[in-house]
Motif scaffolding. Structure first.
Motif, PDB file in Angstrom:
ATOM      1  N   GLN A   1       0.863  -1.175   0.000  1.00 23.30           N
ATOM      2  CA  GLN A   1       0.000   0.000   0.000  1.00 23.30           C
ATOM      3  C   GLN A   1       0.903   1.228   0.000  1.00 23.30           C
ATOM      4  OE1 GLN A   1      -2.440  -0.253   3.524  1.00 23.30           O
ATOM      5  NE2 GLN A   1      -3.881  -1.662   2.581  1.00 23.30           N
TER       6      GLN A   1
ATOM      7  N   TYR B   1      -3.749  -2.742  -2.543  1.00 24.64           N
ATOM      8  CA  TYR B   1      -4.064  -1.422  -3.073  1.00 24.64           C
ATOM      9  C   TYR B   1      -4.590  -1.569  -4.488  1.00 24.64           C
ATOM     10  CZ  TYR B   1      -3.250   3.353  -4.775  1.00 24.64           C
ATOM     11  OH  TYR B   1      -3.395   4.596  -5.313  1.00 24.64           O
TER      12      TYR B   1
ATOM     13  N   GLU C   1      -6.057   0.668  -7.863  1.00 21.20           N
ATOM     14  CA  GLU C   1      -5.967   2.009  -8.432  1.00 21.20           C
ATOM     15  C   GLU C   1      -6.611   2.054  -9.800  1.00 21.20           C
ATOM     16  OE1 GLU C   1      -2.270   4.528  -8.041  1.00 21.20           O
ATOM     17  OE2 GLU C   1      -2.215   4.063 -10.197  1.00 21.20           O
TER      18      GLU C   1
ATOM     19  N   ARG D   1      -6.889   5.040 -12.968  1.00 23.07           N
ATOM     20  CA  ARG D   1      -6.477   6.361 -13.425  1.00 23.07           C
ATOM     21  C   ARG D   1      -6.908   6.571 -14.865  1.00 23.07           C
ATOM     22  NH1 ARG D   1      -1.085   7.887 -12.870  1.00 23.07           N
ATOM     23  NH2 ARG D   1      -0.831   6.622 -11.014  1.00 23.07           N
TER      24      ARG D   1
ATOM     25  N   ARG E   1     -13.468   6.971  -9.185  1.00 30.22           N
ATOM     26  CA  ARG E   1     -13.920   6.467  -7.880  1.00 30.22           C
ATOM     27  C   ARG E   1     -14.825   5.251  -8.066  1.00 30.22           C
ATOM     28  NH1 ARG E   1     -15.103  11.122  -6.049  1.00 30.22           N
ATOM     29  NH2 ARG E   1     -17.228  11.176  -6.869  1.00 30.22           N
TER      30      ARG E   1
ATOM     31  N   ASP F   1      -9.295   2.445   2.589  1.00 23.46           N
ATOM     32  CA  ASP F   1      -9.116   3.894   2.642  1.00 23.46           C
ATOM     33  C   ASP F   1      -9.019   4.411   1.214  1.00 23.46           C
ATOM     34  OD1 ASP F   1      -8.846   4.416   5.520  1.00 23.46           O
ATOM     35  OD2 ASP F   1      -7.006   3.234   5.359  1.00 23.46           O
ATOM     36  N   LEU F   2      -9.898   5.333   0.858  1.00 26.46           N
ATOM     37  CA  LEU F   2      -9.940   5.915  -0.482  1.00 26.46           C
ATOM     38  C   LEU F   2      -9.062   7.158  -0.536  1.00 26.46           C
ATOM     39  CD1 LEU F   2     -11.255   6.108  -3.342  1.00 26.46           C
ATOM     40  CD2 LEU F   2     -13.004   7.556  -2.267  1.00 26.46           C
ATOM     41  N   THR F   3      -8.242   7.252  -1.592  1.00 28.28           N
ATOM     42  CA  THR F   3      -7.496   8.467  -1.887  1.00 28.28           C
ATOM     43  C   THR F   3      -7.843   8.893  -3.304  1.00 28.28           C
ATOM     44  OG1 THR F   3      -5.573   7.204  -2.644  1.00 28.28           O
ATOM     45  CG2 THR F   3      -5.574   7.918  -0.351  1.00 28.28           C
ATOM     46  N   GLN F   4      -7.762  10.204  -3.555  1.00 30.89           N
ATOM     47  CA  GLN F   4      -8.068  10.736  -4.881  1.00 30.89           C
ATOM     48  C   GLN F   4      -7.047  11.815  -5.208  1.00 30.89           C
ATOM     49  OE1 GLN F   4     -12.850  10.346  -5.080  1.00 30.89           O
ATOM     50  NE2 GLN F   4     -12.132  12.158  -4.026  1.00 30.89           N
ATOM     51  N   ALA F   5      -6.722  11.957  -6.499  1.00 27.74           N
ATOM     52  CA  ALA F   5      -5.771  12.978  -6.922  1.00 27.74           C
ATOM     53  C   ALA F   5      -6.079  13.412  -8.343  1.00 27.74           C
ATOM     54  CB  ALA F   5      -4.347  12.437  -6.833  1.00 27.74           C
TER      55      ALA F   5
ATOM     56  N   ALA G   1      -7.985   7.507  -8.625  1.00 30.68           N
ATOM     57  CA  ALA G   1      -8.597   7.070  -7.368  1.00 30.68           C
ATOM     58  C   ALA G   1      -7.902   5.793  -6.942  1.00 30.68           C
ATOM     59  CB  ALA G   1     -10.100   6.838  -7.537  1.00 30.68           C
TER      60      ALA G   1
ATOM     61  N   LEU H   1      -7.643   2.824  -3.699  1.00 35.02           N
ATOM     62  CA  LEU H   1      -8.297   2.274  -2.518  1.00 35.02           C
ATOM     63  C   LEU H   1      -7.344   1.274  -1.865  1.00 35.02           C
ATOM     64  CD1 LEU H   1     -10.869   2.266  -0.817  1.00 35.02           C
ATOM     65  CD2 LEU H   1     -11.770   0.486  -2.294  1.00 35.02           C
TER      66      LEU H   1
END
Length: 154
Positions: free
Chosen positions: A48, A78, A80, A82, A92, A131-135, A142, A144
């Motif tokens: 991760q 993890y 992803e 994109r 997402r 845990d979600l991250t976004q950029a 996105a 996860l």
């Protein structure tokens, strides 16, 4: 004598995910990998972002007599998604679709009755946290970070 079910469980999880029809076209990576922007969708098993532990584990004696041990461990993963556009909602939705396919791959079916035991390597395995991250950078991303938690007897 086995001292841990972790190596076999990680290998089995990779095999189950790579064989899942719902994950066709998703790159399944063993551990960390250098960033490859041509892979739009991927799952890392045993890694991760920002976490140094591939697997966290605990062991204890099963009962008096010290013949068997219980082992509980969590495999860091993890997913992803994109793209080159700014469609964060699409990324997402896609990353949650990917993780849903992972969860489905861990359920028992007629074709894969041993999936919840990671093909017999553990007593049970399940997806337990995320845990979600976004950029937004050269498009939307996105990610996860999720955990596959296992219980084994050694």
């Amino acid at each position: 004598m086995q001292t841990s079910r972790v190596p076999a469980a990680v290998d089995a999880l990779l095999a189950i995910l790579r064989a899942s029809p719902a994950l066709e076209g998703i790159r399944i990576v063993d551990g960390p990998e250098a960033v490859n922007l041509t892979d739009r969708h991927r799952i890392h098993v045993g890694w991760q972002p920002g976490d140094s532990a591939a697997v966290s584990l605990e062991q204890s004696w099963n009962a008096a007599g010290a013949r068997t041990r219980d082992e509980a461990f969590s495999i860091s993963c993890y997913a992803e998604s994109r793209s080159g556009d700014r469609d964060m909602a699409g990324r997402r939705a896609k990353v949650f679709e990917i993780v849903a396919a992972v969860e489905q791959a861990l359920r028992a079916t007629n074709d894969a009755p041993e999936a919840p035991t990671l093909n017999g390597t553990v007593l049970w395995a399940e997806l337990t946290a995320g845990d979600l991250t976004q950029a937004q950078s050269e498009g939307s991303l996105a990610g996860l970070a999720f955990t596959v938690t296992c219980q084994a007897r050694i």
